[in-house]
Every structure is written in structure tokens, then in C-alpha cells.
Design a protein around this motif. Structure first.
Motif, PDB file in Angstrom:
ATOM      1  N   ALA A 255       0.653  -1.000  -0.041  1.00 26.39           N
ATOM      2  CA  ALA A 255      -0.149  -0.019  -0.142  1.00 26.39           C
ATOM      3  C   ALA A 255       0.782   1.344  -0.035  1.00 26.39           C
ATOM      4  CB  ALA A 255      -0.938  -0.073   1.346  1.00 26.39           C
ATOM      5  N   GLY A 256       2.036   1.074   0.057  1.00 30.15           N
ATOM      6  CA  GLY A 256       3.100   2.314   0.069  1.00 30.15           C
ATOM      7  C   GLY A 256       2.860   3.172   1.608  1.00 30.15           C
ATOM      8  N   ASP A 257       2.465   2.252   2.729  1.00 26.98           N
ATOM      9  CA  ASP A 257       2.412   2.821   3.858  1.00 26.98           C
ATOM     10  C   ASP A 257       3.648   2.565   4.742  1.00 26.98           C
ATOM     11  OD1 ASP A 257       1.297   3.597   6.366  1.00 26.98           O
ATOM     12  OD2 ASP A 257       0.031   1.730   6.378  1.00 26.98           O
ATOM     13  N   ARG A 258       4.323   3.708   4.656  1.00 21.60           N
ATOM     14  CA  ARG A 258       5.428   3.746   5.360  1.00 21.60           C
ATOM     15  C   ARG A 258       5.416   3.694   6.982  1.00 21.60           C
ATOM     16  NH1 ARG A 258       9.393   7.453   7.652  1.00 21.60           N
ATOM     17  NH2 ARG A 258      11.670   6.516   7.283  1.00 21.60           N
ATOM     18  N   ALA A 259       4.162   4.029   7.282  1.00 20.96           N
ATOM     19  CA  ALA A 259       4.001   4.163   8.901  1.00 20.96           C
ATOM     20  C   ALA A 259       3.637   2.652   9.300  1.00 20.96           C
ATOM     21  CB  ALA A 259       2.958   5.297   9.215  1.00 20.96           C
ATOM     22  N   GLY A 260       3.076   1.984   8.421  1.00 18.42           N
ATOM     23  CA  GLY A 260       2.614   0.716   8.618  1.00 18.42           C
ATOM     24  C   GLY A 260       3.831  -0.091   8.831  1.00 18.42           C
ATOM     25  N   VAL A 261       4.836  -0.138   7.756  1.00 20.30           N
ATOM     26  CA  VAL A 261       6.056  -0.627   7.698  1.00 20.30           C
ATOM     27  C   VAL A 261       6.855  -0.292   9.271  1.00 20.30           C
ATOM     28  CG1 VAL A 261       8.444  -0.900   6.703  1.00 20.30           C
ATOM     29  CG2 VAL A 261       6.407  -0.544   5.287  1.00 20.30           C
ATOM     30  N   LEU A 262       7.105   0.778   9.556  1.00 21.70           N
ATOM     31  CA  LEU A 262       7.562   1.013  10.981  1.00 21.70           C
ATOM     32  C   LEU A 262       6.681   0.484  12.192  1.00 21.70           C
ATOM     33  CD1 LEU A 262       8.393   4.854  10.212  1.00 21.70           C
ATOM     34  CD2 LEU A 262      10.189   2.640  10.456  1.00 21.70           C
ATOM     35  N   ALA A 263       5.408   0.364  12.055  1.00 25.42           N
ATOM     36  CA  ALA A 263       4.547  -0.236  12.974  1.00 25.42           C
ATOM     37  C   ALA A 263       4.935  -1.637  13.171  1.00 25.42           C
ATOM     38  CB  ALA A 263       3.167  -0.051  12.853  1.00 25.42           C
ATOM     39  N   ALA A 264       5.014  -2.129  12.159  1.00 25.06           N
ATOM     40  CA  ALA A 264       5.681  -3.835  11.888  1.00 25.06           C
ATOM     41  C   ALA A 264       6.965  -3.930  12.484  1.00 25.06           C
ATOM     42  CB  ALA A 264       5.526  -3.925  10.541  1.00 25.06           C
ATOM     43  N   ALA A 265       7.874  -2.854  12.103  1.00 23.26           N
ATOM     44  CA  ALA A 265       9.101  -3.133  12.761  1.00 23.26           C
ATOM     45  C   ALA A 265       9.094  -3.025  14.284  1.00 23.26           C
ATOM     46  CB  ALA A 265       9.905  -1.709  12.324  1.00 23.26           C
ATOM     47  N   ASP A 266       8.435  -2.297  14.882  1.00 26.30           N
ATOM     48  CA  ASP A 266       8.117  -2.048  16.311  1.00 26.30           C
ATOM     49  C   ASP A 266       7.526  -3.453  16.794  1.00 26.30           C
ATOM     50  OD1 ASP A 266       8.954   0.465  16.334  1.00 26.30           O
ATOM     51  OD2 ASP A 266       6.912   1.546  16.622  1.00 26.30           O
ATOM     52  N   ALA A 267       6.811  -4.024  16.052  1.00 20.93           N
ATOM     53  CA  ALA A 267       5.976  -5.301  16.610  1.00 20.93           C
ATOM     54  C   ALA A 267       7.189  -6.524  16.625  1.00 20.93           C
ATOM     55  CB  ALA A 267       5.002  -5.637  15.861  1.00 20.93           C
ATOM     56  N   LEU A 268       7.910  -6.301  15.502  1.00 24.15           N
ATOM     57  CA  LEU A 268       9.050  -7.306  15.527  1.00 24.15           C
ATOM     58  C   LEU A 268      10.177  -7.200  16.509  1.00 24.15           C
ATOM     59  CD1 LEU A 268       9.110  -7.363  11.471  1.00 24.15           C
ATOM     60  CD2 LEU A 268       8.562  -9.282  12.608  1.00 24.15           C
ATOM     61  N   GLU A 269      10.496  -5.830  16.981  1.00 16.79           N
ATOM     62  CA  GLU A 269      11.388  -5.706  17.673  1.00 16.79           C
ATOM     63  C   GLU A 269      10.824  -6.317  19.148  1.00 16.79           C
ATOM     64  OE1 GLU A 269      14.151  -2.082  19.635  1.00 16.79           O
ATOM     65  OE2 GLU A 269      12.198  -1.646  18.684  1.00 16.79           O
ATOM     66  N   ALA A 270       9.347  -6.047  19.315  1.00 19.77           N
ATOM     67  CA  ALA A 270       8.991  -6.401  20.668  1.00 19.77           C
ATOM     68  C   ALA A 270       8.873  -8.022  20.748  1.00 19.77           C
ATOM     69  CB  ALA A 270       7.642  -6.065  20.832  1.00 19.77           C
ATOM     70  N   ALA A 271       8.819  -8.452  19.471  1.00 17.10           N
ATOM     71  CA  ALA A 271       8.862 -10.299  19.563  1.00 17.10           C
ATOM     72  C   ALA A 271      10.128 -10.755  19.660  1.00 17.10           C
ATOM     73  CB  ALA A 271       8.258 -10.676  18.167  1.00 17.10           C
ATOM     74  N   GLY A 272      11.297  -9.799  19.350  1.00 18.10           N
ATOM     75  CA  GLY A 272      12.605 -10.681  19.718  1.00 18.10           C
ATOM     76  C   GLY A 272      13.230 -10.707  18.465  1.00 18.10           C
ATOM     77  N   CYS A 273      12.762 -10.575  17.175  1.00 16.22           N
ATOM     78  CA  CYS A 273      12.941 -10.701  15.997  1.00 16.22           C
ATOM     79  C   CYS A 273      14.093  -9.573  15.280  1.00 16.22           C
ATOM     80  CB  CYS A 273      11.972 -11.097  14.998  1.00 16.22           C
ATOM     81  SG  CYS A 273      12.374 -11.836  13.638  1.00 16.22           S
ATOM     82  N   ARG A 274      15.201  -9.559  15.854  1.00 14.33           N
ATOM     83  CA  ARG A 274      16.196  -8.513  15.741  1.00 14.33           C
ATOM     84  C   ARG A 274      16.582  -8.456  13.981  1.00 14.33           C
ATOM     85  NH1 ARG A 274      22.497  -8.601  16.738  1.00 14.33           N
ATOM     86  NH2 ARG A 274      23.107  -6.517  16.069  1.00 14.33           N
ATOM     87  N   TYR A 275      16.494  -9.472  13.494  1.00 14.43           N
ATOM     88  CA  TYR A 275      16.893  -9.349  12.120  1.00 14.43           C
ATOM     89  C   TYR A 275      15.627  -8.599  11.325  1.00 14.43           C
ATOM     90  CZ  TYR A 275      16.799 -10.546   6.979  1.00 14.43           C
ATOM     91  OH  TYR A 275      16.780 -10.581   5.746  1.00 14.43           O
ATOM     92  N   GLN A 276      14.552  -9.140  11.543  1.00 14.37           N
ATOM     93  CA  GLN A 276      13.502  -8.773  10.782  1.00 14.37           C
ATOM     94  C   GLN A 276      13.103  -7.288  11.309  1.00 14.37           C
ATOM     95  OE1 GLN A 276      12.170  -9.845   7.786  1.00 14.37           O
ATOM     96  NE2 GLN A 276      12.248 -12.016   7.862  1.00 14.37           N
ATOM     97  N   TRP A 277      13.314  -6.997  12.407  1.00 13.27           N
ATOM     98  CA  TRP A 277      13.217  -5.403  12.679  1.00 13.27           C
ATOM     99  C   TRP A 277      14.177  -4.805  12.114  1.00 13.27           C
ATOM    100  CZ3 TRP A 277      17.291  -3.171  15.780  1.00 13.27           C
ATOM    101  CH2 TRP A 277      17.376  -1.830  15.899  1.00 13.27           C
ATOM    102  N   ALA A 278      15.314  -4.801  11.798  1.00 18.54           N
ATOM    103  CA  ALA A 278      16.368  -4.088  11.270  1.00 18.54           C
ATOM    104  C   ALA A 278      16.201  -3.871   9.697  1.00 18.54           C
ATOM    105  CB  ALA A 278      17.643  -4.794  11.505  1.00 18.54           C
ATOM    106  N   ARG A 279      15.438  -5.054   9.229  1.00 21.04           N
ATOM    107  CA  ARG A 279      15.121  -5.214   7.858  1.00 21.04           C
ATOM    108  C   ARG A 279      13.842  -4.353   7.460  1.00 21.04           C
ATOM    109  NH1 ARG A 279      12.425  -8.855   4.011  1.00 21.04           N
ATOM    110  NH2 ARG A 279      13.322  -8.528   2.075  1.00 21.04           N
ATOM    111  N   SER A 280      13.009  -4.243   8.582  1.00 16.96           N
ATOM    112  CA  SER A 280      11.783  -3.526   8.396  1.00 16.96           C
ATOM    113  C   SER A 280      12.332  -2.080   8.280  1.00 16.96           C
ATOM    114  CB  SER A 280      10.785  -3.670   9.438  1.00 16.96           C
ATOM    115  OG  SER A 280      10.406  -4.865   9.332  1.00 16.96           O
TER     116      SER A 280
END
Length: 304
Positions: A255-280
Motif C-alpha cells: 500500500a506504500g504505507d511507510r508508517a505501517g512498515v515502521l509499526a511492523a518494525a516495532d512489533a518485530l522488535e517486541a517479538a525479539g526478531c532482531r533481523y526482521q526488525w532491522a530489515r523493516s
């Protein structure tokens, strides 16, 4: 006790086949609690080791990486694994690869290979995920020679007549590497089976991870059915905190939703998935891209 342990094992596999990762984790951990107080003889040792295997696998299915690591470390330290380090660290390798703790994976990988070779390089299909995860880590770090060596080990771990064992898990790990390297079209081709066709209990462990990669690959490759793929896997991935965030990220990218990508990054960081957080952060672009790229560089990853 042994009959109850067997019943809990069966219950865990049923729950995994249904996509109930959290419930599977609960029954697998209950099995450990049942066996832990018993005197450690060969029969109990086998049951306890299997109970830890199933608990780690169930935690992976549930996306609970912190619990998966805790259980994998306890499995590593079981006294009857002292002479079989390749068995002891196999699940820890997989968890560390998913988390993005690649240094831990590299150390455990060295221990795995040394133990496996010392044991005579036995063909053990259930250890193939560890070898495939190590190949992926090296591929994402740009070490082609090490990647190829671990693929050799991956192939050597199972007789030629059973080379298709764990094929969908292998496809997930290869796609993870291809997506990291910016080769989304190849990842689409590799993930050529619809996630809903993964119905066996052992496929249920990796179904949400495969489904998330299947959806993301379509988005990044510009496939016309990307939106349909996202919609079709949302239920499959919802219970797993990591894969739910990955599908949300794919939807945001579409959707080209940059805020949504960053929200996913926050969720991935909270889940302890460091790689996918950084990739986000890299996928979000802008100033966040530099921060994500720096984190990936610390892991030793090449940046596409």
C-alpha cells in the motif's frame, strides 16, 4: 508416566497440524514438567530429549522466540547430550538464525559440525533444519563458500531416497535468503506451493513462516496476486507474533504505507526478531534505512 508423555506428544502434533502453536507449546512444556523429576535412564532420556525438541518446535510455530531460545538452551545442556553436540545445539541454531543472533548461530554451527563429523557424519533427517539455517545465515552474510559447505552437510544428513524431507522448510529458508538479497522473483518461484497445502503436523510448525514469506515475496516481486496472497494467509499467520507482523509489513509495503512498515518494525522488535526488525527499517527507507542497514552490518549481513 511414559504413557502420559506419549499422549502429550500426540496432542502436541495434533495441535501443530491445526495451527494451534500456543496450545502445542503448552502441551509440550507440560510433557517436560512431567519427565523432568524422573530418574534419567535411557528411556526417560530419550523421552525428555524428544519433549524438548517438540517444545522448541512448538515455540517456533507460536512465534515465541524468547521461549524457543530458553528451551533450546536447556536442551543443549541436557547431560545425555554431552557426547552429541550436534544434537544438543541443532535447535538453538534454528532459533538464533530466526532471531538474528547470527554470532550465536555461528558458534553453535561450529560445534554442530565438529560433533557431527566426530560421530561419523550420521544421516539424521531431523537435523537438516539446523544445516539449512546455517546455510541461510552464511548466504545472508555473503559467504558463498560457507553457504555451499552447509548445503553439502544439509544434503548429507538424509539418504538420497528421502531428499524431499522437510522440503517446505528448506524452501522457506532459501526464500528468506533470496528476499534478503533482493531476489524476490526467485523467492516466488521457490515458494511454489500454497501454504494451505502444508497440512502435516511437522509442516504446521513452519506453515506461518512459509506463508509470511510467500506473501512478502509476491509483494516485492510485484506479482498481480499479491493482495490475494496477503488476505489468504492472515488467519494462518495471526497467532504467531512474528509472522503476523511480517504479513502486516507486506500489506504496508503493497500500500506504500511507510508508517505501517515502521509499526511492523516495532512489533518485530517486541517479538525479539532482531533481523526482521532491522530489515523493516531498511524497507521503510529514509533515515530509518540507514539505522536498519547499520544494525544488519553489525550482524555481518550484506545489504542488497
Amino acid at each position: 508416566m511414559m504413557a502420559e508423555s506419549s499422549a502429550l506428544d500426540r496432542l502436541t502434533t495434533i495441535r501443530l497440524s491445526r495451527g494451534e502453536g500456543r496450545a502445542a507449546l503448552a502441551s509440550a512444556v507440560h510433557r517436560i514438567e512431567l519427565l523432568d523429576p524422573l530418574v534419567l535412564d535411557p528411556w526417560v532420556g530419550f523421552e525428555l530429549s524428544d519433549a524438548y525438541v517438540m517444545s522448541v518446535e512448538s515455540a517456533i510455530a507460536a512465534g515465541d522466540l524468547a521461549e524457543a531460545r530458553r528451551l533450546a538452551e536447556r536442551m543443549r545442556d541436557l547431560p545425555h547430550h554431552r557426547e552429541d553436540p550436534h544434537v544438543a545445539v541443532a535447535r538453538l541454531i534454528v532459533v538464533a538464525a530466526l532471531e538474528g543472533d547470527w554470532q550465536r548461530a555461528l558458534v553453535a554451527g561450529d560445534r554442530f559440525r565438529e560433533g557431527w563429523e566426530r560421530a561419523g557424519s550420521p544421516r539424521v533427517p531431523t537435523l537438516r533444519r539446523a544445516a539449512r539455517a546455517m546455510a541461510t545465515v552464511h548466504g545472508m552474510r555473503g559467504d558463498t563458500a560457507a553457504h555451499d559447505e552447509w548445503m553439502r552437510i544439509f544434503t548429507a544428513l538424509v539418504p538420497k531416497a528421502r531428499q524431499t524431507h522437510d522440503q517446505h522448510t528448506s524452501a522457506f529458508f532459501e526464500a528468506l535468503m533470496l528476499l534478503h538479497l533482493g531476489r524476490a522473483g526467485e523467492a516466488v518461484q521457490r515458494l511454489d506451493v500454497h501454504p494451505h497445502e502444508l497440512r502435516r503436523w511437522y509442516q504446521g510448525i513452519w506453515r506461518p513462516w512459509y506463508a509470511a514469506a510467500w506473501a512478502e515475496a509476491a509483494v516485492l516481486a510485484g506479482e498481480p496476486d499479491a493482495a490475494e496472497r496477503i488476505a489468504s494467509v492472515q488467519a494462518t499467520t495471526a497467532e504467531n507474533a512474528v509472522t503476523a507482523a511480517l504479513v502486516a509489513r507486506a500489506a504496508a509495503l503493497a500500500a506504500g504505507d511507510r508508517a505501517g512498515v515502521l509499526a511492523a518494525a516495532d512489533a518485530l522488535e517486541a517479538a525479539g526478531c532482531r533481523y526482521q526488525w532491522a530489515r523493516s527499517l531498511v524497507l521503510a527507507g529514509g533515515a530509518d534505512r540507514e539505522r536498519g542497514a547499520a544494525e544488519l552490518a553489525v550482524m555481518g549481513a550484506v545489504i542488497a
